[in-house]
Write an enzyme that holds these catalytic residues in place. Structure first.
Site, PDB file in Angstrom:
ATOM      1  N   ASP A 185     -17.486  -7.558   0.245  1.00 27.57           N
ATOM      2  CA  ASP A 185     -17.325  -9.013   0.361  1.00 27.57           C
ATOM      3  C   ASP A 185     -18.666  -9.751   0.416  1.00 27.57           C
ATOM      4  OD1 ASP A 185     -17.392  -7.529   2.829  1.00 27.57           O
ATOM      5  OD2 ASP A 185     -17.094  -9.406   3.912  1.00 27.57           O
ATOM      6  N   ARG A 224     -26.103  15.635  -3.432  1.00 24.12           N
ATOM      7  CA  ARG A 224     -26.247  14.208  -3.762  1.00 24.12           C
ATOM      8  C   ARG A 224     -27.572  13.660  -3.256  1.00 24.12           C
ATOM      9  NH1 ARG A 224     -21.079  10.648  -2.431  1.00 24.12           N
ATOM     10  NH2 ARG A 224     -22.578   9.175  -3.259  1.00 24.12           N
ATOM     11  N   LYS A 284     -33.961   8.681  -2.566  1.00 18.64           N
ATOM     12  CA  LYS A 284     -32.716   8.531  -3.346  1.00 18.64           C
ATOM     13  C   LYS A 284     -32.293   7.060  -3.424  1.00 18.64           C
ATOM     14  CE  LYS A 284     -28.600   9.249  -1.335  1.00 18.64           C
ATOM     15  NZ  LYS A 284     -27.590   8.198  -1.486  1.00 18.64           N
ATOM     16  N   ASN A 285     -32.240   6.404  -2.271  1.00 15.91           N
ATOM     17  CA  ASN A 285     -31.671   5.053  -2.262  1.00 15.91           C
ATOM     18  C   ASN A 285     -32.549   4.042  -2.990  1.00 15.91           C
ATOM     19  OD1 ASN A 285     -29.477   6.042  -0.938  1.00 15.91           O
ATOM     20  ND2 ASN A 285     -30.046   5.271   1.089  1.00 15.91           N
ATOM     21  N   CYS A 338     -15.018   5.472   1.634  1.00 17.47           N
ATOM     22  CA  CYS A 338     -15.639   6.781   1.428  1.00 17.47           C
ATOM     23  C   CYS A 338     -15.571   7.531   2.739  1.00 17.47           C
ATOM     24  CB  CYS A 338     -17.060   6.652   0.911  1.00 17.47           C
ATOM     25  SG  CYS A 338     -18.224   6.188   2.176  1.00 17.47           S
ATOM     26  N   ARG A 396     -20.718   5.133  -4.874  1.00 16.02           N
ATOM     27  CA  ARG A 396     -20.517   3.690  -4.743  1.00 16.02           C
ATOM     28  C   ARG A 396     -21.757   2.865  -5.097  1.00 16.02           C
ATOM     29  NH1 ARG A 396     -21.243   0.791  -0.801  1.00 16.02           N
ATOM     30  NH2 ARG A 396     -19.252  -0.297  -0.700  1.00 16.02           N
ATOM     31  N   VAL A 399     -23.263   0.949  12.533  1.00 15.33           N
ATOM     32  CA  VAL A 399     -23.311   0.487  11.140  1.00 15.33           C
ATOM     33  C   VAL A 399     -22.029   0.862  10.372  1.00 15.33           C
ATOM     34  CG1 VAL A 399     -24.613   0.570   8.966  1.00 15.33           C
ATOM     35  CG2 VAL A 399     -25.834   0.582  11.157  1.00 15.33           C
ATOM     36  N   ASP A 456     -28.334   6.862   8.583  1.00 12.85           N
ATOM     37  CA  ASP A 456     -28.397   8.048   7.719  1.00 12.85           C
ATOM     38  C   ASP A 456     -29.084   9.236   8.397  1.00 12.85           C
ATOM     39  OD1 ASP A 456     -27.069   6.696   5.788  1.00 12.85           O
ATOM     40  OD2 ASP A 456     -28.754   6.435   4.425  1.00 12.85           O
ATOM     41  N   ARG A 513     -16.184   0.443   3.872  1.00 14.62           N
ATOM     42  CA  ARG A 513     -17.225  -0.052   2.976  1.00 14.62           C
ATOM     43  C   ARG A 513     -16.803  -1.160   1.991  1.00 14.62           C
ATOM     44  NH1 ARG A 513     -21.267   4.875   1.780  1.00 14.62           N
ATOM     45  NH2 ARG A 513     -22.726   3.170   1.817  1.00 14.62           N
ATOM     46  N   PRO A 514     -16.484  -2.334   2.532  1.00 16.90           N
ATOM     47  CA  PRO A 514     -16.125  -3.461   1.648  1.00 16.90           C
ATOM     48  C   PRO A 514     -17.350  -4.008   0.894  1.00 16.90           C
ATOM     49  CG  PRO A 514     -16.190  -4.144   3.948  1.00 16.90           C
ATOM     50  CD  PRO A 514     -16.468  -2.668   3.943  1.00 16.90           C
TER      51      PRO A 514
HETATM   52  C1  UD1 Z   1     -27.040   1.693   1.932  1.00 14.91           C
HETATM   53  C2  UD1 Z   1     -27.477   3.112   1.688  1.00 14.91           C
HETATM   54  C3  UD1 Z   1     -26.805   4.048   2.682  1.00 14.91           C
HETATM   55  C4  UD1 Z   1     -27.065   3.567   4.109  1.00 14.91           C
HETATM   56  C5  UD1 Z   1     -26.666   2.103   4.270  1.00 14.91           C
HETATM   57  C6  UD1 Z   1     -27.023   1.529   5.641  1.00 14.91           C
HETATM   58  C7  UD1 Z   1     -27.846   3.135  -0.703  1.00 14.91           C
HETATM   59  C8  UD1 Z   1     -27.453   3.670  -2.031  1.00 14.91           C
HETATM   60  N1  UD1 Z   1     -27.108   3.495   0.328  1.00 14.91           N
HETATM   61  O1  UD1 Z   1     -25.635   1.631   1.681  1.00 14.91           O
HETATM   62  O2  UD1 Z   1     -27.343   5.351   2.506  1.00 14.91           O
HETATM   63  O3  UD1 Z   1     -26.288   4.351   4.995  1.00 14.91           O
HETATM   64  O4  UD1 Z   1     -27.344   1.308   3.271  1.00 14.91           O
HETATM   65  O5  UD1 Z   1     -28.372   1.691   5.894  1.00 14.91           O
HETATM   66  O6  UD1 Z   1     -28.834   2.431  -0.595  1.00 14.91           O
HETATM   67  N2  UD1 Z   1     -20.591  -4.217   4.630  1.00 14.91           N
HETATM   68  C9  UD1 Z   1     -19.591  -5.171   4.585  1.00 14.91           C
HETATM   69  N3  UD1 Z   1     -19.473  -5.929   3.462  1.00 14.91           N
HETATM   70  C10 UD1 Z   1     -20.294  -5.772   2.387  1.00 14.91           C
HETATM   71  C11 UD1 Z   1     -21.314  -4.797   2.438  1.00 14.91           C
HETATM   72  C12 UD1 Z   1     -21.434  -4.034   3.581  1.00 14.91           C
HETATM   73  O7  UD1 Z   1     -18.832  -5.329   5.542  1.00 14.91           O
HETATM   74  O8  UD1 Z   1     -20.151  -6.503   1.392  1.00 14.91           O
HETATM   75  C13 UD1 Z   1     -20.727  -3.363   5.822  1.00 14.91           C
HETATM   76  C14 UD1 Z   1     -20.427  -1.888   5.503  1.00 14.91           C
HETATM   77  O9  UD1 Z   1     -19.043  -1.638   5.571  1.00 14.91           O
HETATM   78  C15 UD1 Z   1     -21.192  -1.179   6.588  1.00 14.91           C
HETATM   79  C16 UD1 Z   1     -22.410  -2.073   6.789  1.00 14.91           C
HETATM   80  O10 UD1 Z   1     -22.083  -3.341   6.228  1.00 14.91           O
HETATM   81  O11 UD1 Z   1     -20.443  -1.138   7.771  1.00 14.91           O
HETATM   82  C17 UD1 Z   1     -23.672  -1.550   6.139  1.00 14.91           C
HETATM   83  O12 UD1 Z   1     -23.474  -1.373   4.767  1.00 14.91           O
HETATM   84  P1  UD1 Z   1     -24.632  -1.599   3.697  1.00 14.91           P
HETATM   85  O13 UD1 Z   1     -25.909  -1.937   4.373  1.00 14.91           O
HETATM   86  O14 UD1 Z   1     -24.101  -2.525   2.662  1.00 14.91           O
HETATM   87  O15 UD1 Z   1     -24.747  -0.151   3.086  1.00 14.91           O
HETATM   88  P2  UD1 Z   1     -24.908   0.224   1.560  1.00 14.91           P
HETATM   89  O16 UD1 Z   1     -25.800  -0.736   0.890  1.00 14.91           O
HETATM   90  O17 UD1 Z   1     -23.589   0.497   0.950  1.00 14.91           O
END
Ligand code: UD1
Length: 427
Positions: A126, A400, A23-24, A118, A94, A330, A308, A123-124
């Protein structure tokens, strides 16, 4: 109409299961197809509601999408005429935010609503925005909308504060068509990032180092057509492996890449499950004589134990002989489902990001509610191993991320069915 899964527990899972496309990976590869004006063929795309959402979004932007056969799409984004996403689609999923980097690179401007929190945390975004700014984009947030603009993107050195998967992917997509070289440090090493890089390289991008902590991207002028097979879903594979473990079953998992599943394999072996690597894409899980031993798990970015699979692992460990500790590093709020497992007789306490799981000899079926996608799978694992009947509601989460879930489970001998019911009206 509401839908429920009804599971009669007690059957050890036995037989063979084929894992679908990831999926991802599919979501980000579909988003990246925006970067080319030529036909892009993407195969092994799983049939999931999240995939339908990204297809809907590409359609909305103006891409032409043809579904050729099961799991195969031909996409042409030459005539995209919008670069603003509607809130309804982004709030549904998202990962819609992952189109930001590609739209910016192709059109010099994009507007995507902030996805917000979510079910598993705040899930920011930044880190995504910091990366795009470093490439020269102007970034502003107005009325909940992220607006990014750049006359020209220029390669730069970018250090990520956390190896975010989505931020790494968004920056790669933007940097592909930037002028000069981009170096991303402390980037995500997840297999889905590597799949994205392979996809883009097959279109003429110049991305090196994907899968390591430093990715270098030499910008190119344009990306051409390609044909790409999405990698298998390691989370789906892991879910079936843990379901076999929890039910004392024995299954062969096809299209499960050992190298993507190393952290899970080592934890399952530590818990006493026999794992036979038949070849690099086939894994046998044999828990027929397993008394599950407690193990401690800490979720981490890849190649650490994946968040996950955390809830499915907790469901499995709820049947261990002893106490396990699972530390979620995470996401900030990924234990919502624990109360539901406890309704089935599990003995789990949570404190902040820790779950303390005192194993019980057996679980008992109960009506439970899925709280997020992977929680839905964890409740199904609990249901397969429990005595009696488990009813799982809120199946929109399961749908999903798991293709043909009931069919695959039934083939493995699970007693599972989905029923549709009219909602009960209360006056
Ligand atoms: C992707 C996966 C999700 C998986 C996650 C971690 C997809 C569609 N989804 O989500 O299934 O659980 O990786 O392996 O690929 N964070 C920040 N700032 C940011 C971005 C992230 O603080 O700008 C934090 C998030 O809040 C979280 C952590 O980083 O605590 C990991 O998030 P991230 O790796 O970005 O996950 P996704 O890419 O959203």
């Amino acid at each position: 109409m509401t839908e429920k899964l009804i599971i009669k527990g007690g059957n050890p899972l036995k037989g063979e299961v084929n894992i679908s496309g990831a999926k991802n990976s599919a979501l980000v590869v579909l988003a990246a197809s925006i970067l080319s004006k030529d036909d892009v063929v993407i195969k092994n795309v799983p049939d999931l509601t999240d995939v339908n959402t990204i297809i809907e979004l590409l359609n909305y932007f103006g891409s032409k999408i043809e579904r050729k056969s099961k799991g195969e799409f031909v996409i042409n984004s030459r005539f995209i005429n919008k670069n603003t996403a509607p809130y309804e689609l982004v709030s549904k999923m998202r990962a819609s935010f992952f189109t930001l980097g590609a739209l910016l690179a192709r059109f010099g401007e994009a507007q995507i609503p902030l996805p917000g929190g979510c079910a598993i945390g705040s899930r920011p975004v930044d880190i995504h925005l910091k990366g795009l700014k470093a490439l020269g984009a102007e970034v502003s947030i107005e009325h909940g909308m992220t607006i990014v603009k750049a006359n020209k993107l220029i390669g730069n050195k970018i250090y990520l504060d956390f190896p975010s998967v989505g931020a790494t992917e968004n920056i790669i997509m933007a940097a592909c068509l930037a002028e000069g070289t981009t170096i991303i440090e402390n980037c995500a090493k997840e297999p889905e990032v590597v799949d994205l890089a392979n996809f883009l390289n097959s279109m003429g991008a110049k991305i090196h180092g994907a899968g390591s902590a430093t990715i270098t991207i030499d910008g190119v002028k344009k990306l051409h057509s390609t044909e790409h097979n999405v990698i298998p879903d390691r989370i789906e594979a892991g879910t079936f492996m843990l379901a076999a473990g929890a039910t004392k079953g024995k299954i062969v998992v096809h299209n499960a890449l050992e190298k993507h599943l190393e952290s899970l394999i080592s934890k399952m072996i530590e818990a006493g499950v026999k794992i036979n690597i038949i070849d690099d894409k086939t894994i046998e899980v044999d828990a027929t004589n397993t008394i599950i031993k407690p193990v401690d798990v800490r979720t981490l970015p890849y190649p650490g134990f994946f968040t996950d699979l955390q809830s499915q692992m907790v469901a499995f460990l709820s049947l261990a002989k002893g106490t396990s500790i699972v530390y979620e590093t995470v996401f900030e709020n990924r234990f919502m489902y624990v109360d539901e497992l406890n309704r089935m007789g599990a003995d789990i306490k949570t404190e902040s990001n820790l779950a303390i799981i005192k194993g019980v000899p057996s679980l008992s079926g109960a009506p439970v509610k899925a709280t997020d996608l992977r929680a839905a799978a964890a409740l199904a694992i609990a249901g397969f191993s429990a005595e009696g009947e488990t009813t799982i509601t809120e199946l929109q989460y399961l749908d999903r991320g798991y293709e043909n879930f009931e069919e695959k489970c039934k083939k493995l001998g699970a007693d599972i069915k989905r029923i549709k019911e009219l909602p009960v009206l209360t006056y």
